[in-house]
Write an enzyme that holds these catalytic residues in place. Sequence first.
Site, short mmCIF file in Angstrom:
data_model
loop_
_atom_site.label_atom_id
_atom_site.label_comp_id
_atom_site.label_asym_id
_atom_site.label_seq_id
_atom_site.Cartn_x
_atom_site.Cartn_y
_atom_site.Cartn_z
N CYS A 1 30.06 -19.58 5.14
CA CYS A 1 29.73 -20.33 6.35
C CYS A 1 29.02 -21.59 5.90
O CYS A 1 28.15 -21.58 5.03
CB CYS A 1 28.84 -19.48 7.24
SG CYS A 1 28.23 -20.35 8.66
N PHE B 1 24.23 -13.04 8.72
CA PHE B 1 23.69 -11.99 9.57
C PHE B 1 24.42 -10.65 9.40
O PHE B 1 23.75 -9.61 9.27
CB PHE B 1 23.71 -12.43 11.03
CG PHE B 1 23.35 -11.32 11.96
CD1 PHE B 1 22.06 -10.80 11.97
CD2 PHE B 1 24.30 -10.74 12.79
CE1 PHE B 1 21.72 -9.74 12.80
CE2 PHE B 1 23.98 -9.68 13.62
CZ PHE B 1 22.68 -9.17 13.63
N TYR C 1 20.01 -19.48 7.66
CA TYR C 1 21.17 -18.62 7.41
C TYR C 1 22.18 -18.82 8.52
O TYR C 1 21.86 -19.36 9.58
CB TYR C 1 20.78 -17.14 7.33
CG TYR C 1 20.44 -16.51 8.65
CD1 TYR C 1 19.14 -16.58 9.16
CD2 TYR C 1 21.41 -15.85 9.41
CE1 TYR C 1 18.82 -16.00 10.37
CE2 TYR C 1 21.10 -15.26 10.63
CZ TYR C 1 19.80 -15.34 11.11
OH TYR C 1 19.48 -14.79 12.30
N CYS C 2 23.45 -18.37 8.25
CA CYS C 2 24.45 -18.43 9.30
C CYS C 2 25.34 -17.19 9.25
O CYS C 2 24.84 -16.07 9.35
CB CYS C 2 25.22 -19.73 9.29
SG CYS C 2 25.95 -20.19 7.71
N ARG C 3 26.66 -17.38 9.08
CA ARG C 3 27.55 -16.24 9.29
C ARG C 3 27.82 -15.41 8.05
O ARG C 3 28.18 -14.25 8.14
CB ARG C 3 28.89 -16.74 9.82
CG ARG C 3 28.77 -17.29 11.21
CD ARG C 3 30.05 -17.99 11.62
NE ARG C 3 29.95 -18.44 13.00
CZ ARG C 3 30.64 -19.46 13.50
NH1 ARG C 3 31.44 -20.16 12.71
NH2 ARG C 3 30.49 -19.80 14.76
#
Lengths: 230, 230
Positions: free
Chosen positions: A189, A213, A183-185
């Site tokens: 993302c 997140f 996962y990222c932003r």
Amino acid sequence: MAVVESVLKREFKTDLFAQFARIGGALASGRRLELLELLAQRERNVEDLARLTSRSAANTSQHLQVLRAARLVEGRKAGLRVTYRLADERVFSLWKSLRELGESRLAEVSQMVRTYLNGKDSLEAVTAASLRRKLERGDVIVLDVRPAEEYTAGHIAGARSIPLPQLRARLKGLPKRREIVAYCRGPYCILAYEAVALLRSYGLRAFRFEQGFPEWKAGGHPVQRIEAKR
Amino acid sequence: MAVVESVLKREFKTDLFAQFARIGGALASGRRLELLELLAQRERNVEDLARLTSRSAANTSQHLQVLRAARLVEGRKAGLRVTYRLADERVFSLWKSLRELGESRLAEVSQMVRTYLNGKDSLEAVTAASLRRKLERGDVIVLDVRPAEEYTAGHIAGARSIPLPQLRARLKGLPKRREIVAYCRGPYCILAYEAVALLRSYGLRAFRFEQGFPEWKAGGHPVQRIEAKR
DNA sequence: AAACTAATCAATTGATTGCTTGAATAGTGG
DNA sequence: CCACTATTCAAGCAATCAATTGATTAGTTT
């Protein structure tokens, strides 16, 4: 008398709605929305934000001041630097509901996401609820592929930090058989898309978390952060 | 190659956020927010909206077209008239979260509400949960004091329609001892404040519902509507 | 078809916003 | 105190927005 009162009513309403429009005005620029998205990850100083959005510091500062005038962000000065952050978690909620509405109603958005992001990876993504269950059962490795500093400021509880640029070098530390979720932003993302593509090209069982997140945190799911040394 | 890709990324992000900013831009005018608030009550044609907001039809039409370009409202033509409505219930949610954020973060808003509305009535208001309980126990009379046409388009289940201008004439139809709760369009609607003031001046046990019909409906509480004759 | 109406369009005006550039401010470190 | 840095301020220009006015379109009624 009744006329006077109705004029007062009109003025009141006009002024009141004009106040709310100040917030709308602050959301009326893509650059400012991009700043909100970054600040949803963690607080940042002006210089960082300018660099991350590829714009001048002066311009970034001005946009931040518009956001501050609408009370969407707060800045505090520490030494030479001014660090900005979202003023309220409801600011993220507002941005999130604007984003969701845009996704569902603006044809251009889904078109852009399809052509750009789905070109990277057309696989189905893991939902928050599903990721939560996998985590609780312990049968998943969760990778945070954002820059280390964002991981430090807050991450999904139990996630490991492997910033995307380091991923290739650290492949051998990852299990071959277990399921991996990156996962990222947030939904736009690109980091997690690229991470999954890389992992799969090496034969690992990798999937993408459909959000990021900030959404995980806003959804009330467990998070962790690395406390700063004093 | 890496440079080309990062330029692409930047363009993608800039364009994407610019799309979302279209919605923000539509929310950047108090007049348009006022139109959204009215359309949250029920669909309306341009002329009605112009009259209710004390503005010219041409100006109102232009604002509606901005809202339509952002896909927040939809219009359909029937004969001479074009009737507009909110495009999606999430549009109301977005406006509601903007409003709540503004209320809590913009000092000017709470100031204005205090000086104008609380001058009318400083009593505590009934929450949605509390009103729901009272309704289920059947120990409350709920009055919808909006214009009859808004009542027709949708109202709190079990409420009686007494538009504010008729209230004085219909006082004798109301019980002396039972609790009465009046509501109208939303937190900044003045009708319910005035209704409560009038009822109390005649010795009735009147209270104000702290919100309005759209919030009640959005909260998933029971509603009714009067079906149009064919 | 003519008269009428609701809504939109088009053009104009003044006001506001956005971006750039260079200067000013405030704080740090030598 | 001086050099340096991060941020903000200020000025100027182009672009966009908002409100007004009068014209136009599409549809109804007679």
